[in-house]
Design a protein around this motif. Structure first.
Motif, short mmCIF file in Angstrom:
data_model
loop_
_atom_site.label_atom_id
_atom_site.label_comp_id
_atom_site.label_asym_id
_atom_site.label_seq_id
_atom_site.Cartn_x
_atom_site.Cartn_y
_atom_site.Cartn_z
N THR A 175 56.84 -22.86 20.54
CA THR A 175 55.98 -22.54 19.38
C THR A 175 56.58 -21.42 18.53
O THR A 175 55.90 -20.87 17.66
N THR A 178 48.05 -21.27 17.23
CA THR A 178 47.19 -22.42 17.50
C THR A 178 47.84 -23.35 18.52
O THR A 178 47.21 -23.80 19.49
N GLN A 179 49.14 -23.64 18.32
CA GLN A 179 49.84 -24.54 19.23
C GLN A 179 50.09 -23.88 20.59
O GLN A 179 50.08 -24.55 21.64
N ASN A 230 46.94 -24.32 22.42
CA ASN A 230 46.83 -25.72 22.85
C ASN A 230 47.65 -25.99 24.10
O ASN A 230 47.18 -26.67 25.03
N SER A 280 45.96 -24.59 27.10
CA SER A 280 44.84 -25.44 27.51
C SER A 280 45.33 -26.64 28.31
O SER A 280 44.76 -26.98 29.35
N HIS A 281 46.39 -27.28 27.83
CA HIS A 281 46.95 -28.42 28.57
C HIS A 281 47.46 -27.97 29.95
O HIS A 281 47.28 -28.68 30.94
N TRP A 313 51.24 -32.44 25.06
CA TRP A 313 51.22 -31.76 23.75
C TRP A 313 52.12 -32.49 22.75
O TRP A 313 51.77 -32.63 21.58
N GLN A 357 47.17 -33.09 17.65
CA GLN A 357 45.84 -33.13 17.03
C GLN A 357 45.83 -32.31 15.74
O GLN A 357 46.52 -31.31 15.61
#
Length: 287
Positions: free
Chosen positions: A209, A224-225, A228, A231-232, A254, A259
């Protein structure tokens, strides 16, 4: 649901990828108070689709397109030799100026090390007439239940070429890619048995990122990424464990399922390229 049941739900998605194109001189139109002037652009050309007269893209005079069928047709012939029972899917984007095709084997596969999924051999083809993609041929795996792609840094499994009118891909490489794919079964099992820490994951996520300019909070990453990916990673720690295989699947999830992006296909390619670059480094956690 076993892997054969899952494969049965996946169907061919053909599209007319062999449509004709033509390179023509570029010209502009200038409206001078009702008087129309045609303005030549001698250092540019445009690609048009001649069956619909649609604009595909503009390029320098050195650009020489490689048509979609010159990539897809030989690969389909090679796939017939490897596994005549395969799923063939083609997606045409922006009136056909971009093409993505997938050939998914029904018989060349192995069970994932967590015993939760099957991984099928697939070939992914990409091409464009608008300059967004070069010629791209990738041979890798597809997890059938979550539909995560399996990025591999093996050079023979990933091919790219600029549009210079010469297309000399050695299609026999695809046969060799099958052997590499089968070798991944042991590699993935080793990853499953190798523990990783949250610090290991953090270093990887910061790399994927990374942004060359700091954000408003002074961090050199897309926050943001990054969130993400965290979270994954949390999800796959729960389902697979805190190991390399779980970390790898967090990243490939990812990559494969972006998304809230303007173009899913473009984002998948960009993220996959970042992962390939990382995996090719000597310090990669996956080496």
């Amino acid at each position: 649901m076993n892997h054969m049941t899952k494969l049965a739900t996946m169907v061919d998605q053909p599209a007319k990828y062999w449509f004709p194109i033509k390179s023509i001189p570029m010209q502009g139109i200038f409206n001078d108070e009702g008087i129309i002037h045609d303005i030549d652009c001698p250092d540019k050309q445009m690609i048009i689709r001649t069956d619909t007269n649609e604009y595909m893209g503009s390029h320098s005079l050195q650009y020489r397109p490689v048509t979609h069928d010159r990539i897809i047709d030989p690969v389909r012939e090679m796939m017939m030799e490897l596994d005549s029972d395969y799923i063939f899917q083609v997606q045409l984007l922006e009136s056909g100026s971009m093409m993505e095709a997938r050939l998914i084997s029904k018989n060349i596969s192995f069970k994932d090390p967590a015993q939760q999924d099957y991984i099928a051999f697939q070939i992914v083809l990409r091409n464009s007439y608008n300059g967004m993609w070069s010629v791209m041929i990738e041979a890798n795996g597809l997890r059938l239940f979550c539909l995560n792609g399996c990025t591999t840094a093996d050079a023979i499994a990933s091919y790219r070429q600029k549009h210079n009118g010469i297309f000399n891909y050695q299609f026999d490489h695809i046969k060799e890619s099958v052997s590499l794919f089968k070798n991944n079964e042991q590699r993935y099992r080793d990853w499953y048995n190798t523990k990783v820490t949250d610090d290991d994951a953090d270093r990887l996520f910061n790399t994927l990122t990374y942004t060359p300019k700091p954000t408003v909070d002074g961090k050199y990453r897309n926050e943001t990424q990054y969130v993400n990916l965290l979270s994954h990673w949390s999800d796959y720690q729960q389902s697979i464990g805190s190991n390399k295989w779980g970390l790898y699947n967090a990243v490939t999830h990812w990559i494969s399922h972006p998304q809230n992006v303007s173009s899913t296909n473009k984002t998948v390619v960009e993220r996959n390229s970042k992962m390939l670059k990382y995996m090719s480094k000597s310090h990669s956690i996956f080496n």
